[in-house]
Design a protein around this motif. Sequence first.
Motif, mmCIF file in Angstrom:
data_model
loop_
_atom_site.group_PDB
_atom_site.id
_atom_site.type_symbol
_atom_site.label_atom_id
_atom_site.label_comp_id
_atom_site.label_asym_id
_atom_site.label_seq_id
_atom_site.Cartn_x
_atom_site.Cartn_y
_atom_site.Cartn_z
ATOM 1 N N THR A 43 0.835 -1.213 0.000
ATOM 2 C CA THR A 43 0.000 0.000 0.000
ATOM 3 C C THR A 43 0.864 1.254 0.000
ATOM 4 O O THR A 43 0.618 2.203 -0.763
ATOM 5 N N ASP A 44 1.915 1.259 0.841
ATOM 6 C CA ASP A 44 2.806 2.421 0.915
ATOM 7 C C ASP A 44 3.557 2.630 -0.398
ATOM 8 O O ASP A 44 3.825 3.770 -0.791
ATOM 9 N N SER A 45 3.880 1.518 -1.074
ATOM 10 C CA SER A 45 4.651 1.623 -2.319
ATOM 11 C C SER A 45 3.828 2.187 -3.465
ATOM 12 O O SER A 45 4.385 2.605 -4.485
ATOM 13 N N GLU A 46 2.510 2.199 -3.317
ATOM 14 C CA GLU A 46 1.635 2.675 -4.388
ATOM 15 C C GLU A 46 1.239 4.135 -4.223
ATOM 16 O O GLU A 46 0.499 4.676 -5.041
ATOM 17 N N GLN A 47 1.734 4.782 -3.162
ATOM 18 C CA GLN A 47 1.434 6.194 -2.968
ATOM 19 C C GLN A 47 2.215 7.034 -3.979
ATOM 20 O O GLN A 47 3.320 6.673 -4.385
ATOM 21 N N PRO A 48 1.667 8.161 -4.417
ATOM 22 C CA PRO A 48 2.375 8.996 -5.408
ATOM 23 C C PRO A 48 3.596 9.679 -4.810
ATOM 24 O O PRO A 48 3.620 10.036 -3.629
ATOM 25 N N GLY A 49 4.628 9.843 -5.628
ATOM 26 C CA GLY A 49 5.804 10.608 -5.228
ATOM 27 C C GLY A 49 5.640 12.061 -5.641
ATOM 28 O O GLY A 49 4.713 12.422 -6.377
ATOM 29 N N TRP A 50 6.549 12.927 -5.189
ATOM 30 C CA TRP A 50 6.421 14.363 -5.496
ATOM 31 C C TRP A 50 6.504 14.619 -7.000
ATOM 32 O O TRP A 50 5.992 15.620 -7.496
ATOM 33 N N TRP A 51 7.134 13.701 -7.721
ATOM 34 C CA TRP A 51 7.336 13.874 -9.160
ATOM 35 C C TRP A 51 6.132 13.460 -9.999
ATOM 36 O O TRP A 51 6.130 13.643 -11.210
ATOM 37 N N ASP A 52 5.100 12.892 -9.376
ATOM 38 C CA ASP A 52 3.969 12.367 -10.143
ATOM 39 C C ASP A 52 3.261 13.438 -10.964
ATOM 40 O O ASP A 52 2.745 13.161 -12.053
ATOM 41 N N SER A 53 3.229 14.664 -10.473
ATOM 42 C CA SER A 53 2.530 15.722 -11.211
ATOM 43 C C SER A 53 3.263 16.111 -12.489
ATOM 44 O O SER A 53 2.702 16.798 -13.344
ATOM 45 N N TYR A 54 4.525 15.645 -12.632
ATOM 46 C CA TYR A 54 5.301 15.947 -13.834
ATOM 47 C C TYR A 54 5.433 14.716 -14.733
ATOM 48 O O TYR A 54 6.222 14.721 -15.685
ATOM 49 N N ARG A 55 4.658 13.678 -14.466
ATOM 50 C CA ARG A 55 4.860 12.386 -15.118
ATOM 51 C C ARG A 55 4.852 12.481 -16.648
ATOM 52 O O ARG A 55 5.641 11.837 -17.331
ATOM 53 N N GLU A 56 3.949 13.273 -17.212
ATOM 54 C CA GLU A 56 3.836 13.340 -18.673
ATOM 55 C C GLU A 56 5.083 13.913 -19.325
ATOM 56 O O GLU A 56 5.383 13.594 -20.482
ATOM 57 N N ALA A 57 5.820 14.734 -18.597
ATOM 58 C CA ALA A 57 7.016 15.359 -19.175
ATOM 59 C C ALA A 57 8.282 14.538 -18.937
ATOM 60 O O ALA A 57 9.289 14.740 -19.621
ATOM 61 N N LEU A 58 8.257 13.612 -17.975
ATOM 62 C CA LEU A 58 9.468 12.894 -17.601
ATOM 63 C C LEU A 58 9.884 11.903 -18.677
ATOM 64 O O LEU A 58 9.073 11.111 -19.149
ATOM 65 N N PRO A 59 11.165 11.921 -19.058
ATOM 66 C CA PRO A 59 11.643 10.912 -20.003
ATOM 67 C C PRO A 59 11.680 9.543 -19.338
ATOM 68 O O PRO A 59 11.706 9.429 -18.105
ATOM 69 N N SER A 60 11.689 8.496 -20.139
ATOM 70 C CA SER A 60 11.692 7.139 -19.622
ATOM 71 C C SER A 60 12.888 6.902 -18.700
ATOM 72 O O SER A 60 14.018 7.236 -19.031
ATOM 73 N N GLY A 61 12.621 6.350 -17.531
ATOM 74 C CA GLY A 61 13.690 6.012 -16.597
ATOM 75 C C GLY A 61 13.988 7.076 -15.568
ATOM 76 O O GLY A 61 14.569 6.774 -14.521
ATOM 77 N N LEU A 62 13.616 8.335 -15.822
ATOM 78 C CA LEU A 62 13.973 9.397 -14.878
ATOM 79 C C LEU A 62 13.172 9.287 -13.586
ATOM 80 O O LEU A 62 13.671 9.628 -12.510
ATOM 81 N N GLU A 63 11.946 8.797 -13.671
ATOM 82 C CA GLU A 63 11.122 8.650 -12.470
ATOM 83 C C GLU A 63 11.829 7.786 -11.429
ATOM 84 O O GLU A 63 11.808 8.071 -10.230
ATOM 85 N N VAL A 64 12.475 6.715 -11.892
ATOM 86 C CA VAL A 64 13.190 5.820 -10.978
ATOM 87 C C VAL A 64 14.324 6.562 -10.293
ATOM 88 O O VAL A 64 14.508 6.472 -9.070
ATOM 89 N N LEU A 65 15.103 7.330 -11.066
ATOM 90 C CA LEU A 65 16.208 8.086 -10.482
ATOM 91 C C LEU A 65 15.707 9.078 -9.441
ATOM 92 O O LEU A 65 16.300 9.220 -8.364
ATOM 93 N N LEU A 66 14.608 9.768 -9.740
ATOM 94 C CA LEU A 66 14.082 10.766 -8.800
ATOM 95 C C LEU A 66 13.707 10.116 -7.474
ATOM 96 O O LEU A 66 13.969 10.659 -6.400
ATOM 97 N N GLY A 67 13.081 8.937 -7.563
ATOM 98 C CA GLY A 67 12.712 8.240 -6.342
ATOM 99 C C GLY A 67 13.927 7.787 -5.561
ATOM 100 O O GLY A 67 14.005 7.955 -4.334
#
Length: 288
Positions: A83-107
């Motif tokens: 359940t905790d792992s499915e919560q949104p991170g601060w970067w979720d609001s920028y998801r459409e602009a993020l290149p592939s793979g960057l979301e993982v680095l941000l987390g």
Amino acid sequence: MAQPKTPTVNRRQLGAELRRLRKARGLLAAEVAQHLQCSETRISRMETGRGRVTPRAEEIVKLCELYGVADERQVQGLLSMLTDSEQPGWWDSYREALPSGLEVLLGLETDARAERAWEPVLIHGLLQTPDYARAVLAAHPGNRPHDIEDLVSVRTKRQELLSAEDREPLELWAILDEQVISRPVGGPGIMHEQINHLIEVAGLPNVTLQMVPIAKGAHPGLGGAFSILEFEENEPLVYVDSPAGNLYLEKKPDVRRFTTSFDLLKAKALDPDETTARLQDAVKEKQQ
């Protein structure tokens, strides 16, 4: 001060626990995949905890049965981690602009205690001014013009890790190649501001900045940029960015190889005080 866990660290901890339980039972990933009627790749991604591949609640229950986990509290603990792992991170609001793979680095970067980074071509993202970042992003043919401002905002948000007040600030040790201050990204004015920013950030107690002089010639960092991320509760990993995609290396021999390269680069580089002096000289040179 303890820092709050983000979805990425919760995914990694859940994956590590599932991997531990599988190995304790003496099962191969292929056998688990057959039991869940899914691909072995899915099992691997669930156990590494990277990206957004997480087990479903019913899969957790089936895995607990397979692994002989009879304690209901342990099962519920795993479900809570899910359940905790499915919560949104601060970067979720920028998801459409993020290149592939960057979301993982941000987390991972948000979860990290410390980062050791080598950058041979550009100023490291945690040290870029908004105008420098904007110029770098605009030069990339894959970035859509209307996404660039969102990506600049992401880089600015990342930099809050260095001065956070609600957690221990990220410890950053960055080594740059001297050529990064010679390349006029965005023009003289932007570079003047960028170099002054480096001098300012280098004064933070949690930031160490070094520079490898061009005169040093060949060195262990010519293969490209990389970062070593260190965590409170997880083993360190290496992030390598390349045009072919992002790599995350966790095996100890791989981490050791990059750690050795970083240590050799430290020995080649100017010490922090010499680096600041070189940056100050660069500011004077650009004013002439």
